[in-house]
Design a protein around this motif. Sequence first.
Motif, short mmCIF file in Angstrom:
data_model
loop_
_atom_site.label_atom_id
_atom_site.label_comp_id
_atom_site.label_asym_id
_atom_site.label_seq_id
_atom_site.Cartn_x
_atom_site.Cartn_y
_atom_site.Cartn_z
N LEU A 113 0.85 -1.19 0.00
CA LEU A 113 0.00 0.00 0.00
C LEU A 113 0.89 1.24 0.00
CD1 LEU A 113 -2.67 -1.03 2.69
CD2 LEU A 113 -2.75 -1.38 0.20
N HIS A 114 0.54 2.20 -0.84
CA HIS A 114 1.34 3.43 -0.97
C HIS A 114 0.44 4.62 -0.61
CE1 HIS A 114 4.39 1.18 -3.45
NE2 HIS A 114 3.31 0.43 -3.68
N PHE A 115 0.80 5.30 0.49
CA PHE A 115 0.03 6.47 0.93
C PHE A 115 0.87 7.73 0.72
CE2 PHE A 115 -3.66 4.59 3.02
CZ PHE A 115 -3.25 3.30 3.28
N GLN A 116 0.18 8.83 0.47
CA GLN A 116 0.88 10.10 0.22
C GLN A 116 0.25 11.25 1.00
OE1 GLN A 116 2.24 11.41 -3.88
NE2 GLN A 116 0.45 12.74 -3.65
N LEU A 117 1.10 12.11 1.53
CA LEU A 117 0.68 13.37 2.15
C LEU A 117 1.55 14.48 1.57
CD1 LEU A 117 -1.03 14.86 4.36
CD2 LEU A 117 0.94 14.55 5.90
N GLN A 118 0.91 15.50 1.01
CA GLN A 118 1.65 16.63 0.44
C GLN A 118 1.36 17.90 1.24
OE1 GLN A 118 2.57 16.41 -4.00
NE2 GLN A 118 0.41 15.81 -3.93
N LEU A 134 5.77 10.02 1.37
CA LEU A 134 5.20 8.77 0.86
C LEU A 134 5.42 7.70 1.92
CD1 LEU A 134 6.56 8.81 -2.82
CD2 LEU A 134 4.17 9.06 -2.11
N LEU A 135 4.35 7.04 2.33
CA LEU A 135 4.47 5.96 3.30
C LEU A 135 4.04 4.68 2.60
CD1 LEU A 135 5.19 5.31 6.24
CD2 LEU A 135 2.80 5.71 6.85
N THR A 136 5.01 3.77 2.43
CA THR A 136 4.74 2.51 1.75
C THR A 136 4.73 1.38 2.77
OG1 THR A 136 5.82 3.30 -0.25
CG2 THR A 136 5.58 0.92 -0.02
N MET A 137 3.67 0.57 2.72
CA MET A 137 3.54 -0.55 3.66
C MET A 137 3.63 -1.85 2.89
SD MET A 137 0.26 0.89 5.68
CE MET A 137 0.33 2.58 6.27
N THR A 138 4.39 -2.79 3.44
CA THR A 138 4.48 -4.13 2.89
C THR A 138 3.91 -5.08 3.93
OG1 THR A 138 6.44 -3.50 1.65
CG2 THR A 138 6.03 -5.86 1.93
N ALA A 142 5.43 -10.52 7.65
CA ALA A 142 5.95 -9.49 8.55
C ALA A 142 5.38 -8.16 8.06
CB ALA A 142 7.49 -9.49 8.54
N LEU A 143 5.70 -7.08 8.79
CA LEU A 143 5.18 -5.76 8.43
C LEU A 143 6.36 -4.82 8.20
CD1 LEU A 143 2.92 -3.59 8.20
CD2 LEU A 143 3.05 -3.36 10.70
N ALA A 144 6.42 -4.25 7.03
CA ALA A 144 7.51 -3.29 6.74
C ALA A 144 6.89 -1.95 6.38
CB ALA A 144 8.37 -3.81 5.59
N LEU A 145 7.50 -0.89 6.87
CA LEU A 145 7.06 0.47 6.54
C LEU A 145 8.25 1.21 5.97
CD1 LEU A 145 4.97 1.57 9.68
CD2 LEU A 145 4.15 0.53 7.58
N GLN A 146 8.01 1.99 4.95
CA GLN A 146 9.05 2.85 4.38
C GLN A 146 8.50 4.26 4.24
OE1 GLN A 146 11.60 1.65 0.87
NE2 GLN A 146 10.47 3.32 -0.09
N LEU A 147 9.21 5.21 4.85
CA LEU A 147 8.82 6.62 4.75
C LEU A 147 9.81 7.32 3.85
CD1 LEU A 147 7.23 9.17 5.68
CD2 LEU A 147 8.89 9.37 7.56
#
Length: 295
Positions: A113-118, A134-138, A142-147
């Motif tokens: 899932l790819h979320f965006q806040l501008q 951009l906050l990407t969730m895998t 397991a659970l991975a988050l990338q900001l």
Amino acid sequence: MDASRPEPDELKEVALGSSGLRAWQVNTASCRALVSRQGAQVLEFQASGKRPLLWLSEQAQYQPGKAIRGGIPLCFPWFGPHPDDAGKPAHGFARLRDWELVQAEKLGEVMHLHFQLQSDAQTRALWPQDFRALLTMTLGRALALQLQVENTGHHDFRFSFAFHSYFPVSDIHEARVEGLEGTPFLDQLHPDRAPAREDYPLHFHGETDRIYLHTPSRYCILDERLGQAIRITAQDCRSAVVWNPWEAKAARLADMRDEAWRHMLCVEPGNVADDAVTLPAGASKVFSILLEGEA
Ligand code: TA6
């Protein structure tokens, strides 16, 4: 393996509470999860056949513009109280704003899932910078988050952030954090003290509110009663905040049951205090965490 569009029953939008908040429900062969649109906040995550990975308050309040107690609130673009203006929201505004789900895809049984806040007039009123987050969730076993934070403005800016993660423990008295031994920490309960170090795993005997700086990339929570661990791997996150409110402070939190402090622990990878990040105009930086429950 090609990406596919999630089936309707694998990713569906649902109401969160009765005040208009919305959330995305994930249900795949590998996991179940709930992610609020407000804050792009993972509220629940459970890998198939495993225990829930995150703690969510039974008394969480689902009100627009109010922080939700539990899961992984994103503290951004500052951590803690605003350094100059106590009237601004603690832990920044990112967890209080709706994020846009710009992309959802499945690779095998893993949901991305790819979320965006501008930045907009509302954020600039609180923080006079232009950015895109951009906050990407895998979401898989397991659970991975990338900001990813991008400076879309014309001058450098400095920010701090934390993945303010709430984890369940059987009993805080029988839990410990391993991997931060020897790492300098600021005791938020005694802000006047110089950074300290402890050469043994962190146990809990009272309210604990520490900012560890220049941390290693791997540390874990050990639930001694269960004999299980929650393993945290953090990339480009130089800090880790460890917090348990204990009895007196929990009793003052309206969105937390009085006894709940016994069964939760926050361990929050990020970059705060001396580890805050300066981002040049036009540049972007990526920060990521991987959370794995043993059982
Ligand atoms: O994570 C540590 C901390 O900064 C504590 O000092 C406590 O305030 C906690 O965050 C919770 O903050 P919140 O604004 O979510 O109630």
